[in-house]
Design a protein around this motif. Sequence first.
Motif, PDB file in Angstrom:
ATOM      1  N   ALA A   1      48.670  16.963  22.152  1.00  0.00           N
ATOM      2  CA  ALA A   1      48.784  15.513  22.313  1.00  0.00           C
ATOM      3  C   ALA A   1      47.656  14.925  23.151  1.00  0.00           C
ATOM      4  N   ASP A   2      47.076  15.730  24.028  1.00  0.00           N
ATOM      5  CA  ASP A   2      46.078  15.205  24.958  1.00  0.00           C
ATOM      6  C   ASP A   2      44.653  15.689  24.709  1.00  0.00           C
ATOM      7  N   TYR A   3      44.498  16.776  23.930  1.00  0.00           N
ATOM      8  CA  TYR A   3      43.175  17.393  23.782  1.00  0.00           C
ATOM      9  C   TYR A   3      42.786  17.545  22.315  1.00  0.00           C
ATOM     10  N   ASP A   4      41.491  17.363  22.056  1.00  0.00           N
ATOM     11  CA  ASP A   4      40.887  17.651  20.761  1.00  0.00           C
ATOM     12  C   ASP A   4      39.673  18.552  20.974  1.00  0.00           C
ATOM     13  N   ALA A   5      39.347  19.350  19.955  1.00  0.00           N
ATOM     14  CA  ALA A   5      38.085  20.091  19.952  1.00  0.00           C
ATOM     15  C   ALA A   5      37.066  19.262  19.182  1.00  0.00           C
ATOM     16  N   ILE A   6      35.878  19.120  19.739  1.00  0.00           N
ATOM     17  CA  ILE A   6      34.809  18.410  19.044  1.00  0.00           C
ATOM     18  C   ILE A   6      33.709  19.407  18.690  1.00  0.00           C
ATOM     19  N   ARG A   7      32.838  19.025  17.745  1.00  0.00           N
ATOM     20  CA  ARG A   7      31.693  19.876  17.422  1.00  0.00           C
ATOM     21  C   ARG A   7      30.411  19.153  17.814  1.00  0.00           C
ATOM     22  N   LEU A   8      29.610  19.814  18.627  1.00  0.00           N
ATOM     23  CA  LEU A   8      28.304  19.321  19.043  1.00  0.00           C
ATOM     24  C   LEU A   8      27.241  20.259  18.503  1.00  0.00           C
ATOM     25  N   ILE A   9      26.218  19.715  17.860  1.00  0.00           N
ATOM     26  CA  ILE A   9      25.129  20.533  17.332  1.00  0.00           C
ATOM     27  C   ILE A   9      23.806  20.021  17.885  1.00  0.00           C
ATOM     28  N   THR A  10      23.032  20.927  18.463  1.00  0.00           N
ATOM     29  CA  THR A  10      21.687  20.594  18.908  1.00  0.00           C
ATOM     30  C   THR A  10      20.682  21.096  17.879  1.00  0.00           C
ATOM     31  N   SER A  11      19.499  20.517  17.867  1.00  0.00           N
ATOM     32  CA  SER A  11      18.475  20.904  16.890  1.00  0.00           C
ATOM     33  C   SER A  11      17.152  21.167  17.596  1.00  0.00           C
ATOM     34  N   TRP A  12      16.183  21.621  16.825  1.00  0.00           N
ATOM     35  CA  TRP A  12      14.830  21.858  17.332  1.00  0.00           C
ATOM     36  C   TRP A  12      14.218  20.590  17.914  1.00  0.00           C
ATOM     37  N   ALA A  13      14.694  19.433  17.441  1.00  0.00           N
ATOM     38  CA  ALA A  13      14.117  18.158  17.872  1.00  0.00           C
ATOM     39  C   ALA A  13      15.013  17.409  18.850  1.00  0.00           C
ATOM     40  N   THR A  14      16.086  18.027  19.317  1.00  0.00           N
ATOM     41  CA  THR A  14      16.993  17.349  20.234  1.00  0.00           C
ATOM     42  C   THR A  14      16.252  16.898  21.491  1.00  0.00           C
ATOM     43  N   ASP A  15      16.502  15.667  21.871  1.00  0.00           N
ATOM     44  CA  ASP A  15      15.853  15.060  23.036  1.00  0.00           C
ATOM     45  C   ASP A  15      16.482  15.626  24.318  1.00  0.00           C
ATOM     46  N   GLU A  16      15.669  16.259  25.143  1.00  0.00           N
ATOM     47  CA  GLU A  16      16.186  16.861  26.373  1.00  0.00           C
ATOM     48  C   GLU A  16      16.775  15.819  27.316  1.00  0.00           C
ATOM     49  N   GLU A  17      16.181  14.633  27.336  1.00  0.00           N
ATOM     50  CA  GLU A  17      16.718  13.576  28.200  1.00  0.00           C
ATOM     51  C   GLU A  17      18.085  13.118  27.717  1.00  0.00           C
ATOM     52  N   LYS A  18      18.287  13.126  26.400  1.00  0.00           N
ATOM     53  CA  LYS A  18      19.596  12.745  25.860  1.00  0.00           C
ATOM     54  C   LYS A  18      20.650  13.802  26.195  1.00  0.00           C
ATOM     55  N   VAL A  19      20.238  15.055  26.192  1.00  0.00           N
ATOM     56  CA  VAL A  19      21.162  16.116  26.588  1.00  0.00           C
ATOM     57  C   VAL A  19      21.550  15.937  28.054  1.00  0.00           C
ATOM     58  N   ALA A  20      20.561  15.644  28.895  1.00  0.00           N
ATOM     59  CA  ALA A  20      20.838  15.424  30.319  1.00  0.00           C
ATOM     60  C   ALA A  20      21.772  14.237  30.518  1.00  0.00           C
ATOM     61  N   ALA A  21      21.556  13.183  29.720  1.00  0.00           N
ATOM     62  CA  ALA A  21      22.406  11.998  29.814  1.00  0.00           C
ATOM     63  C   ALA A  21      23.833  12.320  29.366  1.00  0.00           C
ATOM     64  N   PHE A  22      23.954  13.109  28.298  1.00  0.00           N
ATOM     65  CA  PHE A  22      25.275  13.510  27.813  1.00  0.00           C
ATOM     66  C   PHE A  22      26.013  14.306  28.887  1.00  0.00           C
ATOM     67  N   ILE A  23      25.313  15.235  29.512  1.00  0.00           N
ATOM     68  CA  ILE A  23      25.923  16.041  30.567  1.00  0.00           C
ATOM     69  C   ILE A  23      26.361  15.168  31.742  1.00  0.00           C
ATOM     70  N   SER A  24      25.528  14.217  32.082  1.00  0.00           N
ATOM     71  CA  SER A  24      25.873  13.296  33.171  1.00  0.00           C
ATOM     72  C   SER A  24      27.114  12.481  32.818  1.00  0.00           C
ATOM     73  N   ASP A  25      27.171  11.984  31.598  1.00  0.00           N
ATOM     74  CA  ASP A  25      28.335  11.200  31.171  1.00  0.00           C
ATOM     75  C   ASP A  25      29.594  12.064  31.128  1.00  0.00           C
ATOM     76  N   LEU A  26      29.434  13.334  30.705  1.00  0.00           N
ATOM     77  CA  LEU A  26      30.570  14.245  30.683  1.00  0.00           C
ATOM     78  C   LEU A  26      31.125  14.470  32.089  1.00  0.00           C
ATOM     79  N   LYS A  27      30.215  14.650  33.034  1.00  0.00           N
ATOM     80  CA  LYS A  27      30.644  14.913  34.413  1.00  0.00           C
ATOM     81  C   LYS A  27      31.336  13.706  35.024  1.00  0.00           C
ATOM     82  N   GLU A  28      30.915  12.512  34.611  1.00  0.00           N
ATOM     83  CA  GLU A  28      31.483  11.297  35.175  1.00  0.00           C
ATOM     84  C   GLU A  28      32.784  10.893  34.508  1.00  0.00           C
ATOM     85  N   ALA A  29      33.013  11.383  33.281  1.00  0.00           N
ATOM     86  CA  ALA A  29      34.178  10.939  32.507  1.00  0.00           C
ATOM     87  C   ALA A  29      35.482  11.446  33.123  1.00  0.00           C
TER      88      ALA A  29
END
Length: 341
Positions: free
Chosen positions: A313-341
């Motif tokens: 009822a409270d949890y879902d599994a999500i799928r995240l895929i990174t690629s050869w072109a994934t922006d490192e700054e976007k990954v850092a931003a995602f991690i920051s948002d995850l930590k703050e959520a």
Amino acid sequence: MYNFKNDYSEGAHPRILDKLIETNLVQQLGYGEDEYAQEAKAVLREKLNNPATIIHFVSGGTQTNLLVISFLLRVHEAVISAKTGHIAANETGAIEATGHKVITAETVDGKLRPGDIAEVLAAYALAPHVVKPRIVYISNSTEIGTIYSSDEIKALYQFCQSHQLLLYMDGARLGHALTAENNDLTLATISQYTDVFYIGGTKNGALLGEAIIFNKPELATDFDYAIKQKGAMLAKGRILSIQFLELFKDDLYFDLARKANTLAMRIATAVREKGYTFLTQSTTNQLFPILPKKVIEHLSTDYQFYVWKNVDADYDAIRLITSWATDEEKVAAFISDLKEA
């Protein structure tokens, strides 16, 4: 919105585009007979440590699976796959449409093992009233991010050999498997312990393209007829061969996959530090973190990903895929948002 839905959102690595432009007006033979194809195949055979391999370049993964499996099976034969296997779950019945059954086996981690295959063989032993299993289909990495070890591949191959089965590996994300932190396989080992496999370019830096590798030349007899008949033989085959030559002449292919894995592991570390778990223990560029639904809702405002499975009822599994072109700054931003959520 930043996209973590797949590893082909971008086009091609700039070096590939540069090489395509550089060679654009150089006249070449068509239908895979170009000089670049011969050079690319020579480079691949060296890395495979198998000069006898037969190599063909085609445009996509589903096309590759359809071509190889339908070519190798006789009319009464079938292919065995994990239930999560791409041919069973994500190819619109492409194999079944050719008249061949896909027999699925439940697996814990997306990987087939000899015991799984033995159970299928026992269930399909009433000849000639049932289809005859002939091919074992595996993916490395699997559709849920796990990888095969050298011992696992050898055990599978030996089992297949002793039961007159062919072992075929889907390599759509093979680069990510071979650069995973816990990997002990090489291209040469795969060439030695499979009958056929392919190296995926589409998901690792190429515009499009997969390299089909027949490790036993006798299995590839007349395969070029099947490629042509199924509409998979490009007149401008150079588009495929130039890309593989550029990817493998100095291991760019592995550098790109390693980057995708590294960024995925940064996200995985952040997930663990928050105290969350995973649906599967992936060490490649596909992650399946189990997160509170309120956290998923928060992250969804700035990032695209698939909600993969309802856990409770409270949890879902999500799928995240990174690629050869994934922006490192976007990954850092995602991690920051995850930590703050």
